[in-house]
Motif scaffolding. Sequence first.
Motif, PDB file in Angstrom:
ATOM      1  N   PHE A  28      30.008  65.993  38.199  1.00 55.67           N
ATOM      2  CA  PHE A  28      29.175  67.062  38.716  1.00 55.67           C
ATOM      3  C   PHE A  28      28.237  66.613  39.828  1.00 55.67           C
ATOM      4  O   PHE A  28      27.539  67.428  40.409  1.00 55.67           O
ATOM      5  N   ALA A  29      28.208  65.343  40.139  1.00 54.04           N
ATOM      6  CA  ALA A  29      27.338  64.836  41.199  1.00 54.04           C
ATOM      7  C   ALA A  29      27.935  65.167  42.555  1.00 54.04           C
ATOM      8  O   ALA A  29      29.138  65.152  42.724  1.00 54.04           O
ATOM      9  N   PRO A  30      27.097  65.471  43.559  1.00 52.98           N
ATOM     10  CA  PRO A  30      27.627  65.733  44.898  1.00 52.98           C
ATOM     11  C   PRO A  30      28.160  64.443  45.506  1.00 52.98           C
ATOM     12  O   PRO A  30      27.764  63.342  45.125  1.00 52.98           O
ATOM     13  N   ALA A  31      29.070  64.574  46.462  1.00 50.87           N
ATOM     14  CA  ALA A  31      29.660  63.405  47.114  1.00 50.87           C
ATOM     15  C   ALA A  31      28.601  62.619  47.864  1.00 50.87           C
ATOM     16  O   ALA A  31      28.641  61.412  47.929  1.00 50.87           O
ATOM     17  N   TYR A  32      27.643  63.305  48.462  1.00 48.04           N
ATOM     18  CA  TYR A  32      26.559  62.630  49.155  1.00 48.04           C
ATOM     19  C   TYR A  32      25.329  62.788  48.287  1.00 48.04           C
ATOM     20  O   TYR A  32      24.751  63.863  48.212  1.00 48.04           O
ATOM     21  N   ALA A  33      24.944  61.760  47.560  1.00 48.42           N
ATOM     22  CA  ALA A  33      23.849  61.825  46.586  1.00 48.42           C
ATOM     23  C   ALA A  33      22.571  62.296  47.270  1.00 48.42           C
ATOM     24  O   ALA A  33      22.212  61.831  48.330  1.00 48.42           O
ATOM     25  N   GLY A  34      21.872  63.211  46.640  1.00 50.70           N
ATOM     26  CA  GLY A  34      20.626  63.715  47.176  1.00 50.70           C
ATOM     27  C   GLY A  34      20.824  64.877  48.120  1.00 50.70           C
ATOM     28  O   GLY A  34      19.903  65.607  48.388  1.00 50.70           O
ATOM     29  N   SER A  35      21.955  65.079  48.637  1.00 54.70           N
ATOM     30  CA  SER A  35      22.402  66.124  49.540  1.00 54.70           C
ATOM     31  C   SER A  35      21.544  66.314  50.788  1.00 54.70           C
ATOM     32  O   SER A  35      22.074  66.619  51.814  1.00 54.70           O
ATOM     33  N   ILE A  36      20.235  66.113  50.732  1.00 53.90           N
ATOM     34  CA  ILE A  36      19.425  66.176  51.946  1.00 53.90           C
ATOM     35  C   ILE A  36      18.708  64.832  52.072  1.00 53.90           C
ATOM     36  O   ILE A  36      17.877  64.498  51.243  1.00 53.90           O
ATOM     37  N   PRO A  37      19.055  64.048  53.078  1.00 54.15           N
ATOM     38  CA  PRO A  37      18.461  62.715  53.204  1.00 54.15           C
ATOM     39  C   PRO A  37      16.984  62.756  53.588  1.00 54.15           C
ATOM     40  O   PRO A  37      16.497  63.747  54.146  1.00 54.15           O
ATOM     41  N   ALA A  38      16.295  61.676  53.283  1.00 50.71           N
ATOM     42  CA  ALA A  38      14.886  61.538  53.641  1.00 50.71           C
ATOM     43  C   ALA A  38      14.744  61.439  55.154  1.00 50.71           C
ATOM     44  O   ALA A  38      15.600  60.872  55.832  1.00 50.71           O
ATOM     45  N   GLU A  92      41.275  62.357  43.865  1.00 51.41           N
ATOM     46  CA  GLU A  92      39.989  63.042  43.869  1.00 51.41           C
ATOM     47  C   GLU A  92      39.565  63.253  45.310  1.00 51.41           C
ATOM     48  O   GLU A  92      39.654  62.354  46.129  1.00 51.41           O
ATOM     49  N   PHE A  93      39.091  64.440  45.573  1.00 51.28           N
ATOM     50  CA  PHE A  93      38.563  64.773  46.887  1.00 51.28           C
ATOM     51  C   PHE A  93      37.124  65.225  46.692  1.00 51.28           C
ATOM     52  O   PHE A  93      36.833  66.017  45.812  1.00 51.28           O
ATOM     53  N   ARG A  94      36.240  64.697  47.512  1.00 50.84           N
ATOM     54  CA  ARG A  94      34.833  65.091  47.451  1.00 50.84           C
ATOM     55  C   ARG A  94      34.374  65.413  48.863  1.00 50.84           C
ATOM     56  O   ARG A  94      34.734  64.735  49.818  1.00 50.84           O
ATOM     57  N   TYR A  95      33.551  66.422  48.951  1.00 46.00           N
ATOM     58  CA  TYR A  95      32.991  66.815  50.234  1.00 46.00           C
ATOM     59  C   TYR A  95      31.478  66.861  50.092  1.00 46.00           C
ATOM     60  O   TYR A  95      30.963  67.421  49.135  1.00 46.00           O
ATOM     61  N   GLY A  96      30.784  66.268  51.016  1.00 45.55           N
ATOM     62  CA  GLY A  96      29.332  66.307  51.016  1.00 45.55           C
ATOM     63  C   GLY A  96      28.856  66.706  52.400  1.00 45.55           C
ATOM     64  O   GLY A  96      29.459  66.332  53.401  1.00 45.55           O
ATOM     65  N   SER A  97      27.784  67.460  52.448  1.00 42.65           N
ATOM     66  CA  SER A  97      27.248  67.858  53.746  1.00 42.65           C
ATOM     67  C   SER A  97      25.764  68.162  53.607  1.00 42.65           C
ATOM     68  O   SER A  97      25.264  68.395  52.512  1.00 42.65           O
ATOM     69  N   PHE A  98      25.080  68.122  54.729  1.00 35.64           N
ATOM     70  CA  PHE A  98      23.687  68.555  54.775  1.00 35.64           C
ATOM     71  C   PHE A  98      23.403  69.101  56.164  1.00 35.64           C
ATOM     72  O   PHE A  98      24.143  68.856  57.116  1.00 35.64           O
ATOM     73  N   GLN A  99      22.314  69.856  56.251  1.00 31.84           N
ATOM     74  CA  GLN A  99      21.863  70.389  57.539  1.00 31.84           C
ATOM     75  C   GLN A  99      20.353  70.523  57.496  1.00 31.84           C
ATOM     76  O   GLN A  99      19.803  71.026  56.518  1.00 31.84           O
ATOM     77  N   ARG A 100      19.677  70.049  58.548  1.00 29.78           N
ATOM     78  CA  ARG A 100      18.235  70.192  58.691  1.00 29.78           C
ATOM     79  C   ARG A 100      17.963  70.704  60.091  1.00 29.78           C
ATOM     80  O   ARG A 100      18.589  70.267  61.053  1.00 29.78           O
ATOM     81  N   THR A 101      17.009  71.613  60.205  1.00 30.04           N
ATOM     82  CA  THR A 101      16.631  72.159  61.506  1.00 30.04           C
ATOM     83  C   THR A 101      15.144  71.924  61.722  1.00 30.04           C
ATOM     84  O   THR A 101      14.332  72.170  60.827  1.00 30.04           O
TER      85      THR A 101
END
Length: 143
Positions: A28-38, A92-101
Amino acid sequence: MSTLVKTHFANPKLYNGFFGKEALNEFFAPAYAGSIPAVNVVESKEGFRIEVAAPGLQKSDFKLNLEKNQLTISAQKEQKEEETTEKYSRREFRYGSFQRTFNLPNSVNGEKIAATYADGILNIELPKREEAKEKPLREIEIA
């Protein structure tokens, strides 16, 4: 951002025994841990610098767009794992993404924005316009 989820399994020992606690967390964890980087934003006399902590990504995973003084930073990462043995095959396929404006101040020279990615840090340099740079103290002579 963390989300607390309360679950009501009829028999939690069955699920933990079958999947294992670590397997459930990994599933259940996202592919990119934290989903929104610091992100760090630093201002100097010459401009601003945005530092995005995004280890595990490649330069090609990022996309930067500037539109109407809004800088959008986004990234998308696809991970594929495949394991084959004599008796089974697992994929296994995992997709991770984030977006910041970020809304940029008018003092930023949008034509000279530059970005680099090294050692897991995306650095975006946002130079100030010449007229917005802080000028040294100047004494004005009275005539």
